[in-house]
Design an enzyme around this catalytic site. Structure first.
Site, mmCIF file in Angstrom:
data_model
loop_
_atom_site.group_PDB
_atom_site.id
_atom_site.type_symbol
_atom_site.label_atom_id
_atom_site.label_comp_id
_atom_site.label_asym_id
_atom_site.label_seq_id
_atom_site.Cartn_x
_atom_site.Cartn_y
_atom_site.Cartn_z
ATOM 1 N N LEU A 1 45.477 36.948 54.155
ATOM 2 C CA LEU A 1 45.332 35.845 53.369
ATOM 3 C C LEU A 1 43.550 35.458 53.218
ATOM 4 C CD1 LEU A 1 48.286 33.582 54.478
ATOM 5 C CD2 LEU A 1 48.193 35.752 52.576
ATOM 6 N N HIS B 1 44.761 33.251 48.073
ATOM 7 C CA HIS B 1 46.120 33.145 48.368
ATOM 8 C C HIS B 1 46.292 31.707 48.340
ATOM 9 C CE1 HIS B 1 45.503 37.212 49.822
ATOM 10 N NE2 HIS B 1 46.456 37.658 48.850
ATOM 11 N N SER C 1 39.373 38.941 47.122
ATOM 12 C CA SER C 1 40.219 40.015 47.251
ATOM 13 C C SER C 1 40.272 40.236 48.784
ATOM 14 C CB SER C 1 39.772 40.885 46.338
ATOM 15 O OG SER C 1 40.483 42.106 46.720
#
Ligand code: AMP
Length: 285
Positions: A33, A37, A188
């Site tokens: 995460l 997110h 990412s």
């Protein structure tokens, strides 16, 4: 925050939320995460939803098993980040629960016609069938909910929306804007595999999107502007396109109105993607 791993507990948790008059906000992830997110969690909480965050690295959406093996995993820091962000249930299902027969080929698949064959689908055959299949299962287990997806994976949002329409899931799909670092690089899980120089080169993706927005003229001029930025940075480009937001087909030069600039490339052996809305009425739009 509850930590759940079985489908039975997960289903019961979601049902209990609805029985008590709440609304479930589902945030599907593959773990590792980061702020991107967590922005989905924030949005769900702002909508008043009780958040279920799922963390499952779905092997059926990886066509390259080496890429699967390299996928980053950080379950303990994920749990802490999820707890602090206000997730109510963190679900980490075992592979044996999600795909009991894996890797055997005996399984039911959601097949994504056409939308799954373009852009990311070209180099990753079967990827979107794997995505749609796992998302269908998450929806089937969770039941009626709002489901939050990042626009960072724009094609995924388009595929999931189409699936919800076609298969009549009782799910409202909410698309959330891409979170970026201060250089413009889209956050990412894969970014941890970039070197310092690679990170610098990777900013060419978001810079190419800005060039597409700022270029005047039709779709072909926007494409050319993207290609120039990427070539100068030496990015190994998979595609740099301007496409229709629902069909994902390349836009003709006669086309006016909204489109989507989409880009994918490989930096330091890491495949990166990014996208942005563009307005073909407006230079600089
Ligand atoms: P992943 O774990 O990469 O499958 O991502 C899980 C969800 O988080 C997907 O809906 C992604 O689109 C979303 N997501 C990933 N990165 C970002 C980001 N930088 N900004 C917003 N959402 C993101």
């Amino acid at each position: 925050m509850k930590r759940l791993s079985s489908i039975a507990e997960w289903r019961a948790f979601a049902q209990r939320v609805r029985d008590e008059g709440g609304r479930v906000g589902l945030v599907p992830t593959m773990g590792a995460l980061h702020e991107g997110h967590l922005s989905l969690v924030e949005r769900a909480r702002a909508n008043g939803d009780v958040v279920i965050l799922t963390s499952f690295v779905n092997p059926r959406q990886f066509s390259d098993q080496a890429d699967l093996a390299k996928y980053p995993r950080s379950p303990e820091s994920d749990a802490e980040l999820a707890r602090v962000a206000g997730v109510s249930a963190l679900v980490s299902p075992a592979l044996a629960e999600m795909w009991p027969d894996f890797p055997a080929a005996t399984h039911t698949t959601v097949s994504v016609a056409r939308l799954g064959d373009v852009l990311e689908g070209v180099g990753r055959p079967g990827h979107f069938d794997g995505v749609a299949s796992v998302v269908a299962k998450l929806f089937a287990i969770t039941g009626p909910c709002r489901a939050y997806f990042g626009e960072k994976d724009f094609q995924q949002v388009v595929v999931v929306r189409q699936m919800v329409r076609d298969l009549a899931f009782d799910v409202e799909v909410v698309a959330c804007p891409t979170r970026r670092d201060e250089t413009g690089l889209a956050l990412s899980s894969r970014n941890v595999r970039l070197s310092g120089a690679g990170r610098e080169r990777a900013t060419a993706l978001s810079r190419s999107l800005r060039a597409a927005r700022e270029a005047s003229g039709p779709a072909s001029a926007r494409r050319a502007a993207m290609a120039a930025v990427l070539a100068e940075a030496g990015v190994d480009v998979a595609y740099a396109e301007v496409v229709d937001e629902t069909t994902l087909e390349p836009l003709a030069d006669a086309r006016r109105g909204r489109g989507r600039a989409v880009v994918a490339g490989v930096v330091d052996g890491v495949r990166l993607i990014d996208n942005a809305e563009i307005d073909l009425n407006e230079p600089g739009g």
